[in-house]
Design a protein around this motif. Structure first.
Motif, PDB file in Angstrom:
ATOM      1  N   LEU A 114       0.819  -1.207   0.000  1.00  0.00           N
ATOM      2  CA  LEU A 114       0.000   0.000   0.000  1.00  0.00           C
ATOM      3  C   LEU A 114       0.861   1.269   0.000  1.00  0.00           C
ATOM      4  CD1 LEU A 114      -2.949  -0.982   2.340  1.00  0.00           C
ATOM      5  CD2 LEU A 114      -3.141  -0.186  -0.018  1.00  0.00           C
ATOM      6  N   THR A 115       2.032   1.196   0.607  1.00  0.00           N
ATOM      7  CA  THR A 115       2.954   2.325   0.578  1.00  0.00           C
ATOM      8  C   THR A 115       3.485   2.534  -0.838  1.00  0.00           C
ATOM      9  OG1 THR A 115       3.600   1.902   2.867  1.00  0.00           O
ATOM     10  CG2 THR A 115       5.086   3.278   1.561  1.00  0.00           C
ATOM     11  N   LEU A 116       3.790   1.438  -1.509  1.00  0.00           N
ATOM     12  CA  LEU A 116       4.301   1.519  -2.879  1.00  0.00           C
ATOM     13  C   LEU A 116       3.215   1.858  -3.890  1.00  0.00           C
ATOM     14  CD1 LEU A 116       6.633  -1.627  -2.831  1.00  0.00           C
ATOM     15  CD2 LEU A 116       7.342   0.778  -2.755  1.00  0.00           C
ATOM     16  N   PHE A 117       2.003   1.361  -3.653  1.00  0.00           N
ATOM     17  CA  PHE A 117       0.896   1.543  -4.592  1.00  0.00           C
ATOM     18  C   PHE A 117      -0.346   2.035  -3.828  1.00  0.00           C
ATOM     19  CE2 PHE A 117       3.497  -2.126  -5.869  1.00  0.00           C
ATOM     20  CZ  PHE A 117       4.021  -1.648  -7.072  1.00  0.00           C
ATOM     21  N   PRO A 118      -0.323   3.276  -3.333  1.00  0.00           N
ATOM     22  CA  PRO A 118      -1.409   3.754  -2.458  1.00  0.00           C
ATOM     23  C   PRO A 118      -2.773   3.878  -3.130  1.00  0.00           C
ATOM     24  CG  PRO A 118       0.067   5.554  -3.047  1.00  0.00           C
ATOM     25  CD  PRO A 118       0.691   4.289  -3.571  1.00  0.00           C
ATOM     26  N   ASN A 119      -2.822   3.943  -4.445  1.00  0.00           N
ATOM     27  CA  ASN A 119      -4.103   4.089  -5.146  1.00  0.00           C
ATOM     28  C   ASN A 119      -4.599   2.795  -5.773  1.00  0.00           C
ATOM     29  OD1 ASN A 119      -4.221   6.867  -4.554  1.00  0.00           O
ATOM     30  ND2 ASN A 119      -2.792   7.280  -6.215  1.00  0.00           N
ATOM     31  N   SER A 155     -24.303 -10.293   4.218  1.00  0.00           N
ATOM     32  CA  SER A 155     -24.083  -9.321   3.159  1.00  0.00           C
ATOM     33  C   SER A 155     -25.393  -8.641   2.825  1.00  0.00           C
ATOM     34  CB  SER A 155     -23.519 -10.012   1.919  1.00  0.00           C
ATOM     35  OG  SER A 155     -23.288  -9.071   0.909  1.00  0.00           O
ATOM     36  N   SER A 156     -25.361  -7.338   2.715  1.00  0.00           N
ATOM     37  CA  SER A 156     -26.567  -6.628   2.333  1.00  0.00           C
ATOM     38  C   SER A 156     -26.414  -5.948   0.977  1.00  0.00           C
ATOM     39  CB  SER A 156     -26.958  -5.605   3.394  1.00  0.00           C
ATOM     40  OG  SER A 156     -25.914  -4.703   3.630  1.00  0.00           O
ATOM     41  N   PHE A 157     -25.188  -5.612   0.578  1.00  0.00           N
ATOM     42  CA  PHE A 157     -24.966  -4.966  -0.708  1.00  0.00           C
ATOM     43  C   PHE A 157     -23.508  -5.135  -1.113  1.00  0.00           C
ATOM     44  CE2 PHE A 157     -23.628  -1.344  -3.268  1.00  0.00           C
ATOM     45  CZ  PHE A 157     -24.527  -1.415  -4.308  1.00  0.00           C
ATOM     46  N   SER A 158     -23.302  -5.500  -2.349  1.00  0.00           N
ATOM     47  CA  SER A 158     -21.952  -5.620  -2.886  1.00  0.00           C
ATOM     48  C   SER A 158     -21.995  -5.232  -4.356  1.00  0.00           C
ATOM     49  CB  SER A 158     -21.458  -7.063  -2.745  1.00  0.00           C
ATOM     50  OG  SER A 158     -20.178  -7.199  -3.316  1.00  0.00           O
ATOM     51  N   ALA A 159     -21.060  -4.367  -4.754  1.00  0.00           N
ATOM     52  CA  ALA A 159     -21.051  -3.957  -6.164  1.00  0.00           C
ATOM     53  C   ALA A 159     -19.639  -3.617  -6.609  1.00  0.00           C
ATOM     54  CB  ALA A 159     -21.956  -2.752  -6.376  1.00  0.00           C
ATOM     55  N   ASN A 160     -19.339  -3.963  -7.845  1.00  0.00           N
ATOM     56  CA  ASN A 160     -18.112  -3.578  -8.522  1.00  0.00           C
ATOM     57  C   ASN A 160     -18.528  -2.814  -9.771  1.00  0.00           C
ATOM     58  OD1 ASN A 160     -15.977  -4.997  -6.976  1.00  0.00           O
ATOM     59  ND2 ASN A 160     -17.190  -6.784  -7.550  1.00  0.00           N
ATOM     60  N   HIS A 161     -17.998  -1.611  -9.948  1.00  0.00           N
ATOM     61  CA  HIS A 161     -18.382  -0.788 -11.093  1.00  0.00           C
ATOM     62  C   HIS A 161     -17.211  -0.550 -12.034  1.00  0.00           C
ATOM     63  CE1 HIS A 161     -22.532   0.936 -10.299  1.00  0.00           C
ATOM     64  NE2 HIS A 161     -22.374  -0.027  -9.428  1.00  0.00           N
ATOM     65  N   GLY A 162     -16.338  -1.506 -12.170  1.00  0.00           N
ATOM     66  CA  GLY A 162     -15.203  -1.355 -13.075  1.00  0.00           C
ATOM     67  C   GLY A 162     -14.170  -0.391 -12.524  1.00  0.00           C
ATOM     68  N   ASP A 163     -13.029  -0.348 -13.140  1.00  0.00           N
ATOM     69  CA  ASP A 163     -11.922   0.509 -12.714  1.00  0.00           C
ATOM     70  C   ASP A 163     -11.575   0.317 -11.243  1.00  0.00           C
ATOM     71  OD1 ASP A 163     -11.794   1.586 -15.270  1.00  0.00           O
ATOM     72  OD2 ASP A 163     -13.161   3.221 -14.772  1.00  0.00           O
ATOM     73  N   GLY A 164     -11.873  -0.844 -10.687  1.00  0.00           N
ATOM     74  CA  GLY A 164     -11.546  -1.126  -9.292  1.00  0.00           C
ATOM     75  C   GLY A 164     -12.492  -0.503  -8.288  1.00  0.00           C
ATOM     76  N   LYS A 165     -13.561   0.138  -8.744  1.00  0.00           N
ATOM     77  CA  LYS A 165     -14.533   0.745  -7.840  1.00  0.00           C
ATOM     78  C   LYS A 165     -15.350  -0.358  -7.190  1.00  0.00           C
ATOM     79  CE  LYS A 165     -15.005   5.050 -10.419  1.00  0.00           C
ATOM     80  NZ  LYS A 165     -15.942   5.914 -11.167  1.00  0.00           N
ATOM     81  N   GLN A 166     -15.299  -0.396  -5.866  1.00  0.00           N
ATOM     82  CA  GLN A 166     -15.982  -1.469  -5.147  1.00  0.00           C
ATOM     83  C   GLN A 166     -16.565  -0.943  -3.842  1.00  0.00           C
ATOM     84  OE1 GLN A 166     -13.402  -4.598  -3.755  1.00  0.00           O
ATOM     85  NE2 GLN A 166     -15.082  -6.008  -3.431  1.00  0.00           N
ATOM     86  N   ILE A 167     -17.776  -1.384  -3.545  1.00  0.00           N
ATOM     87  CA  ILE A 167     -18.422  -1.107  -2.265  1.00  0.00           C
ATOM     88  C   ILE A 167     -18.970  -2.424  -1.740  1.00  0.00           C
ATOM     89  CG2 ILE A 167     -20.387   0.014  -1.122  1.00  0.00           C
ATOM     90  CD1 ILE A 167     -20.061   2.351  -3.060  1.00  0.00           C
ATOM     91  N   VAL A 171     -16.091  -2.103   2.800  1.00  0.00           N
ATOM     92  CA  VAL A 171     -15.171  -1.712   1.729  1.00  0.00           C
ATOM     93  C   VAL A 171     -15.770  -0.563   0.930  1.00  0.00           C
ATOM     94  CG1 VAL A 171     -14.057  -2.463  -0.423  1.00  0.00           C
ATOM     95  CG2 VAL A 171     -14.203  -4.039   1.510  1.00  0.00           C
ATOM     96  N   ASN A 172     -14.930   0.450   0.664  1.00  0.00           N
ATOM     97  CA  ASN A 172     -15.267   1.509  -0.278  1.00  0.00           C
ATOM     98  C   ASN A 172     -13.947   1.971  -0.880  1.00  0.00           C
ATOM     99  OD1 ASN A 172     -15.757   3.993  -1.599  1.00  0.00           O
ATOM    100  ND2 ASN A 172     -17.600   4.297  -0.369  1.00  0.00           N
ATOM    101  N   THR A 173     -13.667   1.539  -2.101  1.00  0.00           N
ATOM    102  CA  THR A 173     -12.385   1.873  -2.737  1.00  0.00           C
ATOM    103  C   THR A 173     -12.424   3.240  -3.414  1.00  0.00           C
ATOM    104  OG1 THR A 173     -12.990   0.719  -4.782  1.00  0.00           O
ATOM    105  CG2 THR A 173     -11.796  -0.557  -3.101  1.00  0.00           C
ATOM    106  N   ILE A 174     -13.585   3.884  -3.451  1.00  0.00           N
ATOM    107  CA  ILE A 174     -13.715   5.201  -4.060  1.00  0.00           C
ATOM    108  C   ILE A 174     -13.452   6.287  -3.023  1.00  0.00           C
ATOM    109  CG2 ILE A 174     -15.260   6.730  -5.367  1.00  0.00           C
ATOM    110  CD1 ILE A 174     -16.895   3.899  -5.660  1.00  0.00           C
ATOM    111  N   GLN A 175     -14.136   6.170  -1.875  1.00  0.00           N
ATOM    112  CA  GLN A 175     -13.998   7.115  -0.775  1.00  0.00           C
ATOM    113  C   GLN A 175     -13.834   6.311   0.510  1.00  0.00           C
ATOM    114  OE1 GLN A 175     -17.840   8.995  -1.776  1.00  0.00           O
ATOM    115  NE2 GLN A 175     -16.720  10.937  -1.736  1.00  0.00           N
ATOM    116  N   THR A 176     -12.605   6.084   0.907  1.00  0.00           N
ATOM    117  CA  THR A 176     -12.348   5.226   2.067  1.00  0.00           C
ATOM    118  C   THR A 176     -12.959   5.769   3.352  1.00  0.00           C
ATOM    119  OG1 THR A 176     -10.187   6.260   2.412  1.00  0.00           O
ATOM    120  CG2 THR A 176     -10.234   4.255   1.092  1.00  0.00           C
ATOM    121  N   GLU A 177     -13.153   7.087   3.440  1.00  0.00           N
ATOM    122  CA  GLU A 177     -13.741   7.675   4.656  1.00  0.00           C
ATOM    123  C   GLU A 177     -15.226   7.347   4.800  1.00  0.00           C
ATOM    124  OE1 GLU A 177     -14.190  10.731   1.390  1.00  0.00           O
ATOM    125  OE2 GLU A 177     -12.582   9.420   2.048  1.00  0.00           O
ATOM    126  N   GLU A 178     -15.823   6.765   3.758  1.00  0.00           N
ATOM    127  CA  GLU A 178     -17.237   6.390   3.818  1.00  0.00           C
ATOM    128  C   GLU A 178     -17.461   5.028   4.476  1.00  0.00           C
ATOM    129  OE1 GLU A 178     -19.886   8.036   3.493  1.00  0.00           O
ATOM    130  OE2 GLU A 178     -19.243   9.814   2.427  1.00  0.00           O
TER     131      GLU A 178
END
Length: 183
Positions: A25-30, A104-116, A141-148
């Motif tokens: 994660l340090t090498l590839f933070p995004n 599990s109540s909701f899981s989605a992947n919207h391409g480009d690594g976007k996942q909730i 998990v929220n790879t778009i806005q981790t603070e969410e």
């Protein structure tokens, strides 16, 4: 080689991942795949449930507020007062507070690594006077806005003394993305 591979267990793999993940994660933070793995390990519903239980047992307003997603923190007026009001709805001394189920109540992947990924957490509170159920939508998990990540919705229900029905006493929830996609 087969002998070495035969000795590698799930626990060993988990230890290796826990050592390598912070470095990666340090090498590839995004990198959304790494963010997702990190959140699944460090923010799963079991961790959320234990933190929510501790906050309820101590009636710790700050701890509960810290568990809320960014949306709730930004859009709920007087959040600390609302949490205190929720705690005040629980009548009697807490005798037992346990996690009854999660799923599990909701899981989605919207391409480009976007996942909730959101899971449901259900808790049972038994006091000296009444019984309650706490339903939580926990964003793992929220790879778009981790603070969410964190609590997206929390509902306190009181069990009827005459039948097995529950009455909603209190609810705090995000303005969007409760069991659904949000950005």
């Amino acid at each position: 080689m087969a002998e070495i591979l035969g000795k590698i267990t799930g626990t060993t793999i988990a230890k290796i991942i826990s050592i390598l993940l912070p470095i990666l994660l340090t090498l590839f933070p995004n990198n959304t795949s790494l963010i997702s793995i990190d959140q699944q390990i460090n923010n799963h519903s079991g961790i959320g449930a234990s933190k929510i239980i501790a906050a309820f047992e101590e009636k710790d307003i700050n701890a509960m507020e810290e568990l809320m997603c960014y949306n709730i923190k930004q859009n709920t007026e007087d959040l600390s007062d609302k949490i205190n009001e929720m705690y005040s709805c629980v009548d009697g001394e807490i005798v037992e507070l346990i996690e009854t189920e999660s799923g599990s109540s909701f899981s989605a992947n919207h391409g480009d690594g976007k996942q909730i990924l959101q899971t449901s957490i259900n808790l049972k509170i038994i006091t000296t006077k009444k019984e309650y159920n706490v339903g939580v939508v926990w964003e793992t998990v929220n790879t778009i806005q981790t603070e969410e990540t964190g609590i997206r919705s929390i509902v306190l229900l009181e069990k009827s003394t005459t039948d097995n029905n529950y009455k909603k006493l209190f609810e705090i929830k995000a303005t969007e993305g409760v069991s659904g996609w949000h950005e």
